[in-house]
Design a protein around this motif. Structure first.
Motif, PDB file in Angstrom:
ATOM      1  N   UNK A 107      -2.037  17.085   4.545  1.00 22.45           N
ATOM      2  CA  UNK A 107      -1.902  15.639   4.326  1.00 22.45           C
ATOM      3  C   UNK A 107      -0.781  15.086   5.198  1.00 22.45           C
ATOM      4  N   UNK A 108      -1.086  14.021   5.918  1.00 21.44           N
ATOM      5  CA  UNK A 108      -0.095  13.398   6.794  1.00 21.44           C
ATOM      6  C   UNK A 108       0.770  12.420   6.001  1.00 21.44           C
ATOM      7  N   UNK A 109       2.087  12.452   6.185  1.00 22.45           N
ATOM      8  CA  UNK A 109       2.956  11.516   5.469  1.00 22.45           C
ATOM      9  C   UNK A 109       2.676  10.072   5.869  1.00 22.45           C
ATOM     10  N   UNK A 110       2.909   9.163   4.931  1.00 19.45           N
ATOM     11  CA  UNK A 110       2.782   7.733   5.214  1.00 19.45           C
ATOM     12  C   UNK A 110       4.126   7.187   5.682  1.00 19.45           C
ATOM     13  N   UNK A 111       4.073   6.353   6.711  1.00 18.19           N
ATOM     14  CA  UNK A 111       5.271   5.623   7.111  1.00 18.19           C
ATOM     15  C   UNK A 111       5.533   4.511   6.091  1.00 18.19           C
ATOM     16  N   UNK A 112       6.778   4.085   5.991  1.00 14.61           N
ATOM     17  CA  UNK A 112       7.140   3.041   5.029  1.00 14.61           C
ATOM     18  C   UNK A 112       6.332   1.775   5.243  1.00 14.61           C
ATOM     19  N   UNK A 113       6.155   1.402   6.504  1.00 10.34           N
ATOM     20  CA  UNK A 113       5.422   0.176   6.796  1.00 10.34           C
ATOM     21  C   UNK A 113       3.954   0.325   6.397  1.00 10.34           C
ATOM     22  N   UNK A 114       3.394   1.531   6.547  1.00  9.48           N
ATOM     23  CA  UNK A 114       2.008   1.773   6.129  1.00  9.48           C
ATOM     24  C   UNK A 114       1.887   1.675   4.617  1.00  9.48           C
ATOM     25  N   UNK A 115       2.851   2.267   3.924  1.00  8.44           N
ATOM     26  CA  UNK A 115       2.827   2.245   2.464  1.00  8.44           C
ATOM     27  C   UNK A 115       2.887   0.801   1.943  1.00  8.44           C
ATOM     28  N   UNK A 116       3.779   0.011   2.527  1.00  6.32           N
ATOM     29  CA  UNK A 116       3.913  -1.381   2.091  1.00  6.32           C
ATOM     30  C   UNK A 116       2.647  -2.178   2.395  1.00  6.32           C
ATOM     31  N   UNK A 117       2.043  -1.904   3.544  1.00  4.13           N
ATOM     32  CA  UNK A 117       0.836  -2.631   3.927  1.00  4.13           C
ATOM     33  C   UNK A 117      -0.317  -2.322   2.970  1.00  4.13           C
ATOM     34  N   UNK A 118      -0.497  -1.049   2.624  1.00  4.71           N
ATOM     35  CA  UNK A 118      -1.576  -0.684   1.714  1.00  4.71           C
ATOM     36  C   UNK A 118      -1.330  -1.233   0.307  1.00  4.71           C
ATOM     37  N   UNK A 119      -0.077  -1.185  -0.134  1.00  4.61           N
ATOM     38  CA  UNK A 119       0.249  -1.739  -1.454  1.00  4.61           C
ATOM     39  C   UNK A 119      -0.057  -3.236  -1.495  1.00  4.61           C
ATOM     40  N   UNK A 120       0.327  -3.944  -0.442  1.00  7.28           N
ATOM     41  CA  UNK A 120       0.101  -5.391  -0.404  1.00  7.28           C
ATOM     42  C   UNK A 120      -1.390  -5.712  -0.386  1.00  7.28           C
ATOM     43  N   UNK A 121      -2.156  -4.941   0.357  1.00  2.00           N
ATOM     44  CA  UNK A 121      -3.599  -5.193   0.426  1.00  2.00           C
ATOM     45  C   UNK A 121      -4.285  -4.899  -0.895  1.00  2.00           C
ATOM     46  N   UNK A 122      -3.833  -3.828  -1.583  1.00  2.00           N
ATOM     47  CA  UNK A 122      -4.450  -3.543  -2.890  1.00  2.00           C
ATOM     48  C   UNK A 122      -4.105  -4.641  -3.901  1.00  2.00           C
TER      49      UNK A 122
END
Length: 227
Positions: free
Chosen positions: A74-89
């Protein structure tokens, strides 16, 4: 010792060895089946049902999944990726109130994208991606199936994606469980061993609660509004 007695002893020994071999194979097969059942949980029962009760065929399928995807990193998520996915959900679950079909379709896209980013098969290979996810997130993968089924039916022109509002709400809630699992930091990201498949959910429940966007409560409000 007569030749006849020697032959009889050889036959007896051969029979005993054959019986012992059969019992050993059965015991190994039973342990293998129990191991798959523990690993896959509800996925094991679904596989058996899909094979019309043929346990051996189901276990072969599940063993093949483990063989193909068990070593996936499993590839780690970057902080910006994590925030983007959270915002979209969060936006998708808020959208459910006015447009459940669009919200479910977005949930389907989000899980597919997030799984691909984390290293699971992507590029539209849904079946292969689902197979890999079932190896590592067997207890939560059904939610992805449900939102994908609704999204695909809608894309093919079925009214409401072939599902009622309540079914779509349940699909979104189930899909959120897999979303949370995929958002959870892996062991080498947070430096702490995971305490089981429920521990990661708590890691993301707190930030979601602070933002006031907890999926079940939001979707339950939709149900109350309609009643």
């Amino acid at each position: 010792m007569s030749t006849g007695l020697i032959i009889a002893l050889i036959v007896i020994v051969a029979v005993v060895v054959a019986v012992a071999a059969v019992l050993t194979l059965r015991n190994r097969g039973s342990r293998h089946g129990m191991s798959l059942k523990r690993r896959f949980g509800p996925e094991y029962d679904r596989a058996v049902a899909r094979h019309d009760g043929d346990t051996k065929a189901a276990e072969r399928e599940l063993a093949e999944r483990v063989e193909r995807h068990g070593d996936l990193r499993v590839r780690p998520l970057e902080s910006v990726e994590r925030e983007r996915f959270e915002a979209r959900w969060t936006a998708a679950q808020e959208r459910f109130v006015e447009s459940p079909r669009d919200a479910v379709a977005e949930a389907d896209r989000l899980i597919a994208e997030l799984a691909g980013v984390r290293g699971f098969p992507g590029d539209g290979h849904y079946e292969d991606q689902l197979s890999a996810l079932s190896v590592h997130h067997a207890h939560h993968v059904e939610g992805y199936r449900r939102v994908h089924r609704v999204a695909q039916a809608r894309a093919n022109g079925a009214q409401d994606g072939g599902a009622g509002t309540e079914e779509m709400r349940e699909a979104m809630v189930e899909a959120r469980a897999l979303f949370d699992e995929l958002m959870r930091p892996s062991r080498h990201e947070d430096g702490r061993p995971h305490g089981g498949r429920h521990s990661g959910k708590a890691d993301h429940a707190a930030p979601a609660a602070r933002r006031g966007h907890h999926t079940p409560s939001l979707l339950h409000r939709r149900q109350a509004k309609e009643s």
